[in-house]
Design a protein around this motif. Structure first.
Motif, PDB file in Angstrom:
ATOM      1  N   LEU A  11       0.832  -1.196   0.000  1.00 47.18           N
ATOM      2  CA  LEU A  11       0.000   0.000   0.000  1.00 47.18           C
ATOM      3  C   LEU A  11       0.871   1.252   0.000  1.00 47.18           C
ATOM      4  O   LEU A  11       0.632   2.190  -0.772  1.00 47.18           O
ATOM      5  N   ALA A  12       1.901   1.259   0.848  1.00 42.29           N
ATOM      6  CA  ALA A  12       2.790   2.417   0.914  1.00 42.29           C
ATOM      7  C   ALA A  12       3.539   2.600  -0.396  1.00 42.29           C
ATOM      8  O   ALA A  12       3.718   3.719  -0.884  1.00 42.29           O
ATOM      9  N   GLN A  13       3.985   1.485  -0.987  1.00 41.15           N
ATOM     10  CA  GLN A  13       4.719   1.579  -2.243  1.00 41.15           C
ATOM     11  C   GLN A  13       3.810   2.077  -3.366  1.00 41.15           C
ATOM     12  O   GLN A  13       4.227   2.858  -4.215  1.00 41.15           O
ATOM     13  N   THR A  14       2.558   1.659  -3.353  1.00 38.68           N
ATOM     14  CA  THR A  14       1.603   2.117  -4.357  1.00 38.68           C
ATOM     15  C   THR A  14       1.387   3.619  -4.257  1.00 38.68           C
ATOM     16  O   THR A  14       1.312   4.327  -5.264  1.00 38.68           O
ATOM     17  N   ARG A  15       1.320   4.113  -3.034  1.00 39.82           N
ATOM     18  CA  ARG A  15       1.068   5.536  -2.836  1.00 39.82           C
ATOM     19  C   ARG A  15       2.214   6.408  -3.329  1.00 39.82           C
ATOM     20  O   ARG A  15       2.023   7.604  -3.591  1.00 39.82           O
ATOM     21  N   GLU A  16       3.426   5.832  -3.436  1.00 35.20           N
ATOM     22  CA  GLU A  16       4.533   6.581  -3.995  1.00 35.20           C
ATOM     23  C   GLU A  16       4.201   7.071  -5.407  1.00 35.20           C
ATOM     24  O   GLU A  16       4.727   8.067  -5.878  1.00 35.20           O
ATOM     25  N   TRP A  17       3.306   6.329  -6.089  1.00 36.53           N
ATOM     26  CA  TRP A  17       2.902   6.704  -7.447  1.00 36.53           C
ATOM     27  C   TRP A  17       1.503   7.303  -7.495  1.00 36.53           C
ATOM     28  O   TRP A  17       1.252   8.273  -8.189  1.00 36.53           O
ATOM     29  N   THR A  18       0.573   6.732  -6.753  1.00 35.73           N
ATOM     30  CA  THR A  18      -0.815   7.207  -6.842  1.00 35.73           C
ATOM     31  C   THR A  18      -1.011   8.572  -6.199  1.00 35.73           C
ATOM     32  O   THR A  18      -1.987   9.265  -6.499  1.00 35.73           O
ATOM     33  N   ASN A  19      -0.110   8.958  -5.308  1.00 37.38           N
ATOM     34  CA  ASN A  19      -0.212  10.285  -4.700  1.00 37.38           C
ATOM     35  C   ASN A  19       0.261  11.393  -5.624  1.00 37.38           C
ATOM     36  O   ASN A  19       0.123  12.575  -5.310  1.00 37.38           O
ATOM     37  N   LEU A  20       0.855  11.004  -6.759  1.00 43.30           N
ATOM     38  CA  LEU A  20       1.343  12.002  -7.710  1.00 43.30           C
ATOM     39  C   LEU A  20       0.185  12.571  -8.534  1.00 43.30           C
ATOM     40  O   LEU A  20      -0.795  11.863  -8.820  1.00 43.30           O
ATOM     41  N   HIS A  21       0.322  13.830  -8.918  1.00 43.00           N
ATOM     42  CA  HIS A  21      -0.625  14.399  -9.881  1.00 43.00           C
ATOM     43  C   HIS A  21      -0.464  13.655 -11.202  1.00 43.00           C
ATOM     44  O   HIS A  21       0.626  13.158 -11.522  1.00 43.00           O
ATOM     45  N   ASP A  22      -1.527  13.548 -11.986  1.00 38.25           N
ATOM     46  CA  ASP A  22      -1.480  12.786 -13.240  1.00 38.25           C
ATOM     47  C   ASP A  22      -0.335  13.213 -14.140  1.00 38.25           C
ATOM     48  O   ASP A  22       0.342  12.368 -14.753  1.00 38.25           O
ATOM     49  N   ASP A  23      -0.097  14.520 -14.240  1.00 35.83           N
ATOM     50  CA  ASP A  23       0.983  15.005 -15.107  1.00 35.83           C
ATOM     51  C   ASP A  23       2.347  14.558 -14.598  1.00 35.83           C
ATOM     52  O   ASP A  23       3.232  14.192 -15.380  1.00 35.83           O
ATOM     53  N   GLU A  24       2.513  14.585 -13.275  1.00 34.39           N
ATOM     54  CA  GLU A  24       3.794  14.162 -12.700  1.00 34.39           C
ATOM     55  C   GLU A  24       3.952  12.653 -12.803  1.00 34.39           C
ATOM     56  O   GLU A  24       5.062  12.149 -13.035  1.00 34.39           O
ATOM     57  N   LEU A  25       2.860  11.919 -12.637  1.00 34.12           N
ATOM     58  CA  LEU A  25       2.904  10.462 -12.798  1.00 34.12           C
ATOM     59  C   LEU A  25       3.355  10.114 -14.212  1.00 34.12           C
ATOM     60  O   LEU A  25       4.235   9.260 -14.402  1.00 34.12           O
ATOM     61  N   ARG A  26       2.768  10.773 -15.181  1.00 37.38           N
ATOM     62  CA  ARG A  26       3.144  10.518 -16.573  1.00 37.38           C
ATOM     63  C   ARG A  26       4.595  10.910 -16.825  1.00 37.38           C
ATOM     64  O   ARG A  26       5.342  10.174 -17.472  1.00 37.38           O
ATOM     65  N   ARG A  27       5.012  12.066 -16.299  1.00 38.13           N
ATOM     66  CA  ARG A  27       6.380  12.530 -16.535  1.00 38.13           C
ATOM     67  C   ARG A  27       7.400  11.541 -16.006  1.00 38.13           C
ATOM     68  O   ARG A  27       8.380  11.204 -16.674  1.00 38.13           O
TER      69      ARG A  27
END
Length: 330
Positions: A11-27
């Motif tokens: 769960l914590a590892q997932t949040r490293e990515w899901t907590n990002l804004h969509d643009d930052e996740l994509r970048r």
């Protein structure tokens, strides 16, 4: 900013990515793919698996490890072959499959590697980094050889020889896998309350697919369980380091499958028997039980298989001349 792989809970590892804004996740995903950043892409795939996968954050550690290994191996190939991850060529996925087959990998093993690489691409699409789905039309040839033929069960003599050279811990673990037919992960998860010697049954609380089941004990296993509890169970002496210690919550002292494998392999080596993993023990249980009761359904239930076909193809086999007694009066 460099993404550092997180080693905490899923769960914590997932949040490293899901907590990002969509643009930052994509970048970040585009950057990781462009640089073939192994650590970041493994982290992204694991996050996707835990967020969008069938089991979500309940995905087993073994599944997570297997996918991580598969992603690393695909990225190694992609680096050597200069594959553009975000814009792969239409032959790249099949070329990867053919590369593994030509190197001698079996189709079943190749299928597992393809599953991991496909998951990487699902993660990249989830992150918005690409629309590519290169493995959609790729094909892995079917292996027509039954699993029980490719990887047969241990024989009666092999197990007897190993038991003669095993310490108490290894001996009990072998009984649990080869008589109760438990997966090694299920065996190592057993707690003392799960072992009922008087009722001759084990309680598997979280088997494959998080399914619980009750498993019958053989007479030998129940006897071994009583002896083992007397030595290492609540209230019994624990001779580790020559001291009496507080009994552990779990039945086995091995905290990880690799630790158990190390100790079991020593017993096999001392007995002069090749160690072929823990699954041949489960297959011994399935094959012996099937030849005794001739009922695939009941054997499947004993092994914790959802499908009888799984039992039939890979875990239990009738003798070639099984029908001779039934045909004797014809």
């Amino acid at each position: 900013m460099t993404l550092v792989p997180f080693q905490g809970s899923l769960l914590a590892q997932t949040r490293e990515w899901t907590n990002l804004h969509d643009d930052e996740l994509r970048r970040r995903a585009v950057k990781a793919a462009g640089e073939k950043d192994v650590a970041a892409l493994v982290s992204l795939t694991t996050a996707y698996l835990a967020h969008q996968g069938g089991s979500g954050v309940l995905t087993s550690p073994r599944t997570t490890e297997a996918y991580a290994l598969g992603v690393r191996q695909f990225l190694e190939y992609a680096t050597e072959q200069a594959v553009n991850l975000l814009r792969p060529g239409r032959h790249d996925a099949q070329s990867y499959i053919n590369h593994m087959l030509a190197a001698g990998r079996k189709p079943a093993g190749v299928q597992l590697k393809v599953a991991a690489a496909s998951c990487l691409y699902r993660a990249l699409r989830w992150a918005g980094a690409t629309d590519a789905d290169p493995f959609r039309d790729a094909r892995v040839p079917k292996d027509r050889t039954p699993g029980i033929v490719k990887r047969p069960p241990y024989s009666e003599d092999e197990l007897a020889d190993v038991l003669d050279h095993a310490d108490v811990h290894v001996k009990f673990l072998l009984f649990v896998t080869a008589h109760a037919g438990l997966r090694i992960s299920e065996a190592l998860a057993l707690q003392w309350d799960d072992v009922d010697e008087a009722g001759r049954r084990l309680h598997v609380r979280s088997g494959k697919g998080r399914k619980a089941r009750l498993v019958a004990m053989s007479t030998s296993l129940a006897r071994a369980a009583r002896h083992y509890r007397g030595l290492y169970g609540p209230g019994g002496p624990d001779h580790q380091d020559g001291k009496r210690t507080t009994p552990r919550e779990y039945v086995f002292r091995y905290g990880h499958m690799m630790t158990a494998r190390y100790h079991v392999e020593k017993a096999f080596k001392a007995a002069g028997v090749p160690f072929r993993g823990f699954h041949p023990g489960r297959k011994y249980a399935g094959t012996r039980l099937l030849r005794q009761i001739k009922d695939f359904g009941r054997v499947a239930a004993h092994l914790g298989h959802e499908s009888v076909d799984t039992t039939r193809k890979g875990y239990a086999q009738l003798a070639a001349d099984d029908l001779k007694d039934d045909l004797a009066g014809w």
